[in-house]
Motif scaffolding. Structure first.
Motif, PDB file in Angstrom:
ATOM      1  N   ARG A 206      33.788  29.993  34.166  1.00 34.88           N
ATOM      2  CA  ARG A 206      34.229  30.231  32.766  1.00 34.88           C
ATOM      3  C   ARG A 206      33.659  31.854  32.341  1.00 34.88           C
ATOM      4  O   ARG A 206      34.703  32.551  31.826  1.00 34.88           O
ATOM      5  N   LYS A 207      32.559  32.069  32.559  1.00 31.94           N
ATOM      6  CA  LYS A 207      32.164  33.356  32.145  1.00 31.94           C
ATOM      7  C   LYS A 207      32.875  34.858  32.867  1.00 31.94           C
ATOM      8  O   LYS A 207      33.368  35.642  32.076  1.00 31.94           O
ATOM      9  N   SER A 209      35.903  34.409  34.089  1.00 29.50           N
ATOM     10  CA  SER A 209      37.217  34.542  33.627  1.00 29.50           C
ATOM     11  C   SER A 209      37.360  35.232  32.316  1.00 29.50           C
ATOM     12  O   SER A 209      38.160  36.056  32.121  1.00 29.50           O
ATOM     13  N   GLU A 210      36.482  34.772  31.452  1.00 26.08           N
ATOM     14  CA  GLU A 210      36.299  35.523  30.169  1.00 26.08           C
ATOM     15  C   GLU A 210      36.036  36.998  30.203  1.00 26.08           C
ATOM     16  O   GLU A 210      36.734  37.607  29.560  1.00 26.08           O
ATOM     17  N   LYS A 211      35.206  37.244  30.829  1.00 26.10           N
ATOM     18  CA  LYS A 211      34.779  38.809  31.133  1.00 26.10           C
ATOM     19  C   LYS A 211      36.122  39.586  31.617  1.00 26.10           C
ATOM     20  O   LYS A 211      36.478  40.594  31.173  1.00 26.10           O
ATOM     21  N   LEU A 212      36.702  39.020  32.722  1.00 25.65           N
ATOM     22  CA  LEU A 212      37.933  39.551  33.303  1.00 25.65           C
ATOM     23  C   LEU A 212      39.117  39.442  32.641  1.00 25.65           C
ATOM     24  O   LEU A 212      40.122  39.966  32.972  1.00 25.65           O
ATOM     25  N   LYS A 213      39.143  38.479  31.679  1.00 28.45           N
ATOM     26  CA  LYS A 213      40.132  37.976  30.960  1.00 28.45           C
ATOM     27  C   LYS A 213      41.251  37.628  32.003  1.00 28.45           C
ATOM     28  O   LYS A 213      42.617  37.888  31.860  1.00 28.45           O
ATOM     29  N   LEU A 214      40.905  36.674  32.728  1.00 26.50           N
ATOM     30  CA  LEU A 214      41.786  35.942  33.711  1.00 26.50           C
ATOM     31  C   LEU A 214      42.056  34.526  33.470  1.00 26.50           C
ATOM     32  O   LEU A 214      41.100  34.008  32.824  1.00 26.50           O
ATOM     33  N   PRO A 215      43.317  34.291  33.491  1.00 29.46           N
ATOM     34  CA  PRO A 215      43.583  32.843  33.258  1.00 29.46           C
ATOM     35  C   PRO A 215      42.931  31.966  34.105  1.00 29.46           C
ATOM     36  O   PRO A 215      43.071  32.178  35.379  1.00 29.46           O
ATOM     37  N   ARG A 245      35.997  39.263  40.723  1.00 27.41           N
ATOM     38  CA  ARG A 245      35.145  40.363  39.869  1.00 27.41           C
ATOM     39  C   ARG A 245      35.054  41.589  40.386  1.00 27.41           C
ATOM     40  O   ARG A 245      34.856  42.442  39.752  1.00 27.41           O
ATOM     41  N   HIS A 248      37.445  44.025  40.053  1.00 24.26           N
ATOM     42  CA  HIS A 248      37.486  44.556  38.660  1.00 24.26           C
ATOM     43  C   HIS A 248      36.069  44.939  38.032  1.00 24.26           C
ATOM     44  O   HIS A 248      35.756  44.848  36.841  1.00 24.26           O
ATOM     45  N   SER A 255      33.289  46.054  29.987  1.00 24.35           N
ATOM     46  CA  SER A 255      33.180  44.833  29.067  1.00 24.35           C
ATOM     47  C   SER A 255      31.796  44.112  28.519  1.00 24.35           C
ATOM     48  O   SER A 255      31.376  44.013  27.365  1.00 24.35           O
TER      49      SER A 255
END
Length: 285
Positions: A206-207, A209-215, A245, A248, A255
């Motif tokens: 979750r962390k 995906s939220e940082k990388l703005k990935l679905p 990650r 990116h 971020s």
């Protein structure tokens, strides 16, 4: 003279035969009387003087004592049969619970007290077996359920015996009960470890995906319990996400820097301190 001699010979023969019969009967009486006394002692029967025998002929005495011996032998055999049957019944529950037989001691024949002692021990073992069967059934049902949830198989033949064999064929000794408890505890521990590991992995996913703005469909990964296979699959997904990650990383650092700057702005610091900090961040990037 010849006739008289022949008659004398016949009489002598008859006397000799009678003496032999008398000797035989006397010896039989002595033999059966000794055996009767032994059997009476074995059976705990107190000897009593039998006035009737004094009035009987030797032949009748021999017959009477021999008949008594036959009856006493039968009583003794029946007593031993009862004892052996009691021991056999006890052995069944000794074998099924891994217990030792009851220690009894007697001089000649088992007494009624000995038989009651064995019966009491057998009943205690029977109750022990019933309690262990109930506990064993509960544990093995839980073990089977955990095998299914964890998608595991028994590790060895002994574990397979616990969950697959008929309970009637399993010796429920103390060691077997402890072994079964240990298997159940290990599986419960693995279930808890899997749940903790899965939650930690999902949290990391979750962390990232939220940082990388990935679905990332994390909702579908939530479960009441996690098998060892599912935990492995989650770990593979996390590894793939961590690889993504790295691709990116710059975006990830930016971020993180933005988030840190937002926290920094909330702090009470001079503009000079903020400029010095931002310069160090830019330098590290």
């Amino acid at each position: 003279a010849a006739v008289h001699q022949h008659i004398d010979n016949i009489y002598n023969t008859m006397i000799e035969e009678e003496e032999q019969n008398l000797d035989k009967i006397t010896k039989n009486i002595q033999k059966y009387d000794r055996e009767r006394n032994e059997l009476r002692r074995d059976l705990g029967i107190k000897p009593t003087a039998d006035a009737e025998e004094a009035e009987l002929s030797l032949v009748d005495v021999e017959y009477k004592i021999r008949s008594e011996v036959t009856k006493l032998r039968k009583v003794k055999d029946e007593r031993m049969k009862v004892y052996e049957d009691a021991r056999m019944a006890e052995k069944v529950y000794c074998d099924s619970t891994g217990s030792l037989p009851c220690e009894v001691s007697f001089d000649r024949l088992p007494t009624d007290a000995n038989l009651r002692q064995i019966e009491k021990h057998t009943n205690a073992l029977k109750e022990l077996r019933a309690r262990r069967e109930e506990e064993f059934e509960l544990m093995t049902n839980d073990i089977r359920a955990l095998y299914d949830k964890l998608e595991l198989e028994p590790l060895n033949s002994r574990e397979r015996q616990i969950v697959c064999d008929s309970i009637d064929s399993v010796t429920l000794c103390g060691e077997m009960m402890e072994f079964t408890k240990s298997i159940l505890q290990l599986l419960e521990d693995e279930m808890q470890t899997n749940n903790e590991a899965a939650k930690e992995i999902i949290n990391k996913m979750r962390k990232i995906s939220e940082k990388l703005k990935l679905p990332c469909d994390l909702a579908s990964k939530q479960r009441e319990f996690y098998s060892t296979r599912v935990v492995g699959e989650l770990q593979e997904e996390l590894t793939e996400l961590e690889q993504e990650r790295k691709k990116h990383m710059k975006l990830f650092i930016e971020s993180a820097s933005t988030g840190l700057e937002q926290e920094w702005n909330k702090c009470f610091a001079s503009e000079k301190d903020k400029l010095d900090f931002n310069a160090k961040v830019d330098q590290n990037l």
